[in-house]
Design a protein around this motif. Structure first.
Motif, PDB file in Angstrom:
ATOM      1  N   GLN A 371       0.856  -1.179   0.000  1.00 18.11           N
ATOM      2  CA  GLN A 371       0.000   0.000   0.000  1.00 18.11           C
ATOM      3  C   GLN A 371       0.899   1.238   0.000  1.00 18.11           C
ATOM      4  N   GLN A 372       0.711   2.067  -0.996  1.00 20.94           N
ATOM      5  CA  GLN A 372       1.547   3.256  -1.145  1.00 20.94           C
ATOM      6  C   GLN A 372       0.688   4.510  -1.130  1.00 20.94           C
ATOM      7  N   SER A 373       1.210   5.550  -0.485  1.00 19.05           N
ATOM      8  CA  SER A 373       0.559   6.849  -0.478  1.00 19.05           C
ATOM      9  C   SER A 373       1.622   7.924  -0.689  1.00 19.05           C
ATOM     10  N   GLN A 374       1.278   8.969  -1.440  1.00 19.38           N
ATOM     11  CA  GLN A 374       2.225  10.067  -1.666  1.00 19.38           C
ATOM     12  C   GLN A 374       1.490  11.397  -1.670  1.00 19.38           C
ATOM     13  N   VAL A 375       2.175  12.433  -1.194  1.00 18.47           N
ATOM     14  CA  VAL A 375       1.702  13.807  -1.317  1.00 18.47           C
ATOM     15  C   VAL A 375       2.829  14.622  -1.929  1.00 18.47           C
ATOM     16  N   SER A 376       2.468  15.617  -2.728  1.00 23.04           N
ATOM     17  CA  SER A 376       3.489  16.457  -3.346  1.00 23.04           C
ATOM     18  C   SER A 376       2.956  17.869  -3.499  1.00 23.04           C
ATOM     19  N   GLN A 377       3.872  18.801  -3.485  1.00 24.77           N
ATOM     20  CA  GLN A 377       3.537  20.211  -3.676  1.00 24.77           C
ATOM     21  C   GLN A 377       4.628  20.859  -4.517  1.00 24.77           C
ATOM     22  N   GLU A 378       4.207  21.466  -5.603  1.00 23.38           N
ATOM     23  CA  GLU A 378       5.140  22.203  -6.452  1.00 23.38           C
ATOM     24  C   GLU A 378       4.638  23.630  -6.608  1.00 23.38           C
ATOM     25  N   LEU A 379       5.556  24.574  -6.483  1.00 23.46           N
ATOM     26  CA  LEU A 379       5.252  25.990  -6.697  1.00 23.46           C
ATOM     27  C   LEU A 379       6.266  26.504  -7.711  1.00 23.46           C
ATOM     28  N   ARG A 380       5.767  27.090  -8.792  1.00 21.89           N
ATOM     29  CA  ARG A 380       6.636  27.454  -9.904  1.00 21.89           C
ATOM     30  C   ARG A 380       6.227  28.821 -10.449  1.00 21.89           C
ATOM     31  N   ILE A 381       7.211  29.631 -10.804  1.00 16.53           N
ATOM     32  CA  ILE A 381       6.948  30.904 -11.484  1.00 16.53           C
ATOM     33  C   ILE A 381       7.733  30.899 -12.782  1.00 16.53           C
ATOM     34  N   ALA A 382       7.051  31.264 -13.852  1.00 13.42           N
ATOM     35  CA  ALA A 382       7.678  31.245 -15.172  1.00 13.42           C
ATOM     36  C   ALA A 382       7.327  32.515 -15.910  1.00 13.42           C
ATOM     37  N   SER A 383       8.327  33.075 -16.600  1.00 13.95           N
ATOM     38  CA  SER A 383       8.089  34.292 -17.387  1.00 13.95           C
ATOM     39  C   SER A 383       7.164  33.957 -18.552  1.00 13.95           C
ATOM     40  N   ASN A 384       6.467  34.975 -19.018  1.00 12.83           N
ATOM     41  CA  ASN A 384       5.552  34.788 -20.140  1.00 12.83           C
ATOM     42  C   ASN A 384       6.196  35.091 -21.489  1.00 12.83           C
ATOM     43  N   GLY A 385       7.531  35.133 -21.491  1.00 11.43           N
ATOM     44  CA  GLY A 385       8.250  35.242 -22.751  1.00 11.43           C
ATOM     45  C   GLY A 385       8.145  36.592 -23.407  1.00 11.43           C
ATOM     46  N   THR A 386       8.134  37.641 -22.612  1.00 11.00           N
ATOM     47  CA  THR A 386       7.946  38.987 -23.174  1.00 11.00           C
ATOM     48  C   THR A 386       9.237  39.785 -23.237  1.00 11.00           C
ATOM     49  N   PHE A 398       8.000  16.433  -1.690  1.00 14.84           N
ATOM     50  CA  PHE A 398       7.397  15.128  -1.953  1.00 14.84           C
ATOM     51  C   PHE A 398       7.568  14.242  -0.723  1.00 14.84           C
ATOM     52  N   TYR A 399       6.503  13.542  -0.339  1.00  7.40           N
ATOM     53  CA  TYR A 399       6.571  12.611   0.782  1.00  7.40           C
ATOM     54  C   TYR A 399       5.789  11.352   0.413  1.00  7.40           C
ATOM     55  N   GLN A 400       6.397  10.206   0.648  1.00  6.96           N
ATOM     56  CA  GLN A 400       5.819   8.930   0.253  1.00  6.96           C
ATOM     57  C   GLN A 400       5.973   7.915   1.372  1.00  6.96           C
ATOM     58  N   THR A 401       4.948   7.090   1.561  1.00  6.38           N
ATOM     59  CA  THR A 401       5.033   5.964   2.491  1.00  6.38           C
ATOM     60  C   THR A 401       4.613   4.699   1.758  1.00  6.38           C
ATOM     61  N   ILE A 402       5.272   3.589   2.090  1.00 11.75           N
ATOM     62  CA  ILE A 402       4.934   2.277   1.533  1.00 11.75           C
ATOM     63  C   ILE A 402       4.903   1.271   2.675  1.00 11.75           C
ATOM     64  N   ASP A 403       3.868   0.469   2.699  1.00 15.45           N
ATOM     65  CA  ASP A 403       3.734  -0.603   3.693  1.00 15.45           C
ATOM     66  C   ASP A 403       3.520  -1.908   2.932  1.00 15.45           C
ATOM     67  N   THR A 404       4.423  -2.849   3.106  1.00 20.44           N
ATOM     68  CA  THR A 404       4.380  -4.110   2.365  1.00 20.44           C
ATOM     69  C   THR A 404       4.362  -5.286   3.324  1.00 20.44           C
ATOM     70  N   GLN A 405       3.547  -6.289   2.997  1.00 19.29           N
ATOM     71  CA  GLN A 405       3.442  -7.502   3.803  1.00 19.29           C
ATOM     72  C   GLN A 405       3.807  -8.697   2.922  1.00 19.29           C
ATOM     73  N   GLY A 406       5.040  -9.140   2.989  1.00 17.76           N
ATOM     74  CA  GLY A 406       5.510 -10.219   2.129  1.00 17.76           C
ATOM     75  C   GLY A 406       5.231 -11.593   2.714  1.00 17.76           C
ATOM     76  N   ILE A 432       7.596  -4.846   5.742  1.00 13.65           N
ATOM     77  CA  ILE A 432       8.498  -3.895   5.105  1.00 13.65           C
ATOM     78  C   ILE A 432       7.861  -2.508   5.148  1.00 13.65           C
ATOM     79  N   GLY A 433       8.576  -1.558   5.705  1.00 11.05           N
ATOM     80  CA  GLY A 433       8.101  -0.181   5.755  1.00 11.05           C
ATOM     81  C   GLY A 433       9.070   0.755   5.080  1.00 11.05           C
ATOM     82  N   PHE A 434       8.555   1.839   4.517  1.00 11.15           N
ATOM     83  CA  PHE A 434       9.398   2.770   3.779  1.00 11.15           C
ATOM     84  C   PHE A 434       8.820   4.175   3.878  1.00 11.15           C
TER      85      PHE A 434
END
Length: 805
Positions: A371-386, A398-406, A432-434
């Motif tokens: 079972q995997q879960s992730q959250v992410s946040q990106e903030l970006r500023i870009a010129s408009n080419g003028t 970015f943050y991710q968790t994984i829980d595995t039962q082998g 297994i945890g991550f």
């Protein structure tokens, strides 16, 4: 329909427009069509330009310098390219290998992910992005393409432009946007093997000129291609469903928000690998496959894998659920645009496999639900080419968790087949945890000192932290935790907590020069890093069958990348010829290796000191007449281990009594390849080719159309052909004479009638000549000499009908 072409992209990556598409006929997929008449896998952009919004304005991809290919939604439908795996038939530089959704890998130019079983503790080098959201595992991108506007494949490092660092390239999927003009699309496909695929979407306003919505869904089902005569069922089937929704809100003239949500469910009877061939190893003859099978009175149903019959005795399952929510906002500041991308995603994996690959009960259970879960946040500023100085700056978290039962259980034939007493009923339960945390600051400037020259430096500051836990409890058939040495050699109890963290600074520099309006050149140098990782599939054992804790982490990859590109158009832009040449060197290349124990079932991660890949790519498209479109793409990729002196040995040099190592030197003489006797403890494979990479790969095709009037309406009758070829490649981390996959060519045909912007009906024939080929080969554990394979699809045929309203 837009086409597979190699393009050059400078500045920021191609991103969706800041506002939704108001008219469904002016999407990026159709923009190329309006400019050129038709564009697609059987056509050219000759006479016009395919547009991207890389710097928040529409601009030709022919003018911007990164090797890039674009495939539009209509092209995906007409070529049957409805997932990443099928995308490789259009993209010579893209490799995709999968034995099941979790154990999938995408590579570009031979780089990206280790070949073999997936290990959750490392990054993928090829980034998968859907509507600007990063998908952290290729397994979570094994969905069917639904309501797709276009797919962009970017080749080479992209870390100064993307939120997540990607050292090999990126696959950027853009779905169709909500429209204020009411519209709907339906696509229905039926074919042999009980194939059915249905796709539908609807879009329109909720609040006039303010809020618009798009809803889409898809269903894909198909009977399996492999018959299991023990379980009396077809295996390797398809059973996929997906739902997707978007709500667009134009809050003000300068601010807009788009909320995305999707859910995907897959539950195929999949995935089986089975007998392909047998090769001799260095084990005693009585411990090799032929003798072991004979001692059990066992024979496989067929020794020809392309009879497509097996008798594996463990039920198969490849069930997964994946989905998520994301919110993308754009604020136009006049000179620049501020973009926010917030996302949460999940992936749940519920498998069942037969890891001995035959009908004997050797390993009756081998599964790692996750079972995997992730959250992410990106903030970006870009010129408009003028102005003369364009820029993009961003921050990413970015943050991710994984829980595995082998769970792994050895069956009643395990002791006899593995030659290890007391392993029948031996059971390993793994917890297994991550946890994975990543953060970055990145930016790229593009300075235009003249109208013809641009200079684009970029930087990325990256932090990665990975923390894991691996606990394996092993019990005997009676439930005892006291194990013999033979039992520990098959399943060893382990408990360790690997931890890795690292800062790194990477960057690139691109210099581009426009020789003329139709001839453009560029040169790029990039220094990038692929984050280090941790082993989460168990560690190799020492001579006393105890885990070697020093192997719990792997170092980051350090990448030096050089690229030259030239793209041209001539004959009144009815011909396009693009060329790219690259040279990439990787230190501490992350690869999958094997334990030295005879009966080990899984490999682990290690670093090869140095790897190099180099080559060139040629992408051409021609439109000699208004009716005929032709394309041809080629990739030459020479990828090898420059230095790897302590690598795992191939099967023909494995399985015997390991020679001792004294003061760093191997003492004694090994037996000849495939001859019982002593084996080397490790091999020097410096100079060998990397696994999974064909030296030569091609894609090519043509389409011809005729105007006709049918049922009182004007339309086009058309016929098309698309083909691909891949030369021989190695299917083992250390190249083996038994696991080379021979080169193969695939040819697809289609014949149909369409009315632009209304409907399209066509018949299709894929793998028309019923070519027998393997997608991947692998070896059975224990150095028995058994080689198993996964055959590619046989000839398929069917009919597709699509309608736009």
């Amino acid at each position: 329909m837009s086409l597979t072409l190699a393009f050059l992209l400078a500045g920021q990556i191609a991103t969706p427009p800041a506002t939704p598409v108001v008219d469904p006929q002016t999407t990026a997929d159709d923009t190329g069509r309006e400019a050129t008449g038709r564009t697609g896998p059987a056509s050219s952009n000759a006479g016009g330009d395919i547009l991207v919004t890389a710097r928040r304005r529409a601009e030709s991809v022919q003018r911007v310098p990164i090797a890039m290919s674009v495939i539009g939604g209509t092209a995906l439908a007409e070529t049957g390219t409805y997932n990443v795996n099928r995308l490789t038939q259009l993209q010579p530089s893209l490799q995709f290998y999968s034995t099941n959704p979790r154990n999938s890998a995408a590579n570009i130019r031979g780089l990206g992910a280790p070949f073999g079983l997936t290990n959750d503790g490392i990054e993928q080098g090829v980034g998968i992005y859907v509507d600007q959201v990063y998908y952290s595992r290729i397994a979570s991108a094994t969905f069917d393409f639904t309501d797709t506007e276009r797919i962009e494949v970017l080749r080479g490092p992209q870390g100064t432009l993307y939120g997540k660092n990607t050292t090999a390239g990126a696959i950027n999927v853009t779905t169709r946007k909500p429209s204020f003009t009411p519209e709907a699309r339906v696509e229905l496909t039926g074919g042999n093997l009980d194939f059915f695929q249905g796709k539908a979407s609807v879009s329109g306003p909720l609040v006039e000129d303010k809020v618009a919505i798009r809803l889409s869904t898809s269903i894909t089902t198909r009977r399996g291609t492999i018959y299991n005569n023990r379980q009396n069922e077809w295996q390797n089937s398809q059973d996929n469903q997906s739902l997707r929704a978007q709500i667009y809100w134009k809050a003000t003239d300068a601010l807009d928000w788009t909320l995305y949500g999707d859910y995907n469910h897959q539950n195929p009877n999949c995935c089986v690998q089975y007998y392909a061939r047998v090769g001799a190893t260095q084990r005693p003859i009585t411990r090799q496959y032929a003798a072991l099978a004979a001692a059990q009175g066992y024979t496989v149903p067929s020794t020809n894998a392309f009879d497509r019959v097996t008798d594996v005795d463990t039920d198969l399952r490849a069930k997964q659920e994946l989905g998520g929510l994301s919110l993308v906002g754009n604020l136009d500041l006049g000179a620049a645009t501020l973009t926010s991308v917030s996302a949460w995603r999940f992936w749940h994996w519920d498998p069942s496999n037969d890891r001995d690959f035959i009908g004997l009960p050797i390993t009756t259970v081998s599964a790692n639900p996750s079972q995997q879960s992730q959250v992410s946040q990106e903030l970006r500023i870009a010129s408009n080419g003028t102005r003369a100085l364009d820029y993009v700056f961003g921050a990413f978290y970015f943050y991710q968790t994984i829980d595995t039962q082998g769970l792994q259980v050895q069956g009643p034939a395990a002791s006899a087949f593995l030659g290890a007493a007391g392993v029948d009923g031996l059971t390993s339960r793994n917890s297994i945890g991550f946890k994975n945390t990543s953060a970055a600051l990145f930016g790229k400037l593009t300075w235009h000192p003249t109208d013809q020259l641009s200079i684009s430096p970029g930087l990325r500051l990256n932090y990665d932290k990975k923390k894991g836990s691996y606990v394996s409890l092993v019990t005997t058939a009676t439930g005892s935790t006291t194990l013999t040495s033979a039992q520990r050699g098959v399943l060893a109890p382990q408990s360790y907590q690997p931890d890795f963290d690292n800062w790194n600074l990477s960057g690139d520099l691109t210099v581009a020069y426009d020789v003329s309006d139709t001839v453009h050149s560029y040169a790029t140098f990039a220094r990038s890093y692929k984050s280090g990782g941790i082993n989460l599939s168990g560690l190799p054992l020492d001579g006393a069958n105890n885990p070697i804790l020093a192997t719990a982490t792997v170092k980051p990859e350090k990448v030096n990348h050089f690229e030259l590109g030239l793209k041209t158009q001539f004959a009144d832009r009815r011909a396009t010829v693009n060329v790219a040449a690259f040279w990439t060197e990787i230190q501490d290349y992350q690869t999958t290796v094997n334990n030295l124990q005879v009966n080990v079932l899984r490999g682990y991660l290690a670093n090869a000191p140095k790897v190099r890949t180099r080559g060139f790519e040629l992408d051409t498209a021609f439109r000699p007449t208004a009716r005929l479109n032709v394309y041809g793409n080629a990739a030459f990729t020479d990828a090898k281990y420059v230095r790897f002196t302590n690598a795992p040995c191939p099967p023909e040099l494995s399985g015997g009594t390991a020679l001792p190592v004294v003061d760093g030197r191997i003492v004694g003489t090994p037996a000849a390849a495939g001859t019982p006797g002593n084996s080397l403890p490790y091999c020097d494979i410096s100079g060998q080719m990397l696994p999974g990479i064909s030296k030569w790969a091609f894609s090519y095709g043509a389409e011809y159309n005729l105007p006709v009037r049918l049922f009182g309406t004007d339309g086009q009758l058309y016929a098309g052909v698309d083909g691909s070829y891949r030369s021989k490649f190695s299917s083992n981390p250390s190249r083996s004479i038994y696991t080379d996959v021979d080169g193969y060519a695939l040819t697809n045909f289609r014949l149909g009638y369409r009315k632009e912007g209304s409907w399209n009906v066509f018949g299709w024939l894929r793998n028309a000549f019923d070519t027998d080929y393997y997608e991947v080969l692998a070896t059975q554990s224990g150095s028995t000499g058994l080689v198993v394979g996964q055959p590619g699809d046989p000839r398929t045929y069917g009919l597709t009908l699509s309608k736009s309203f």
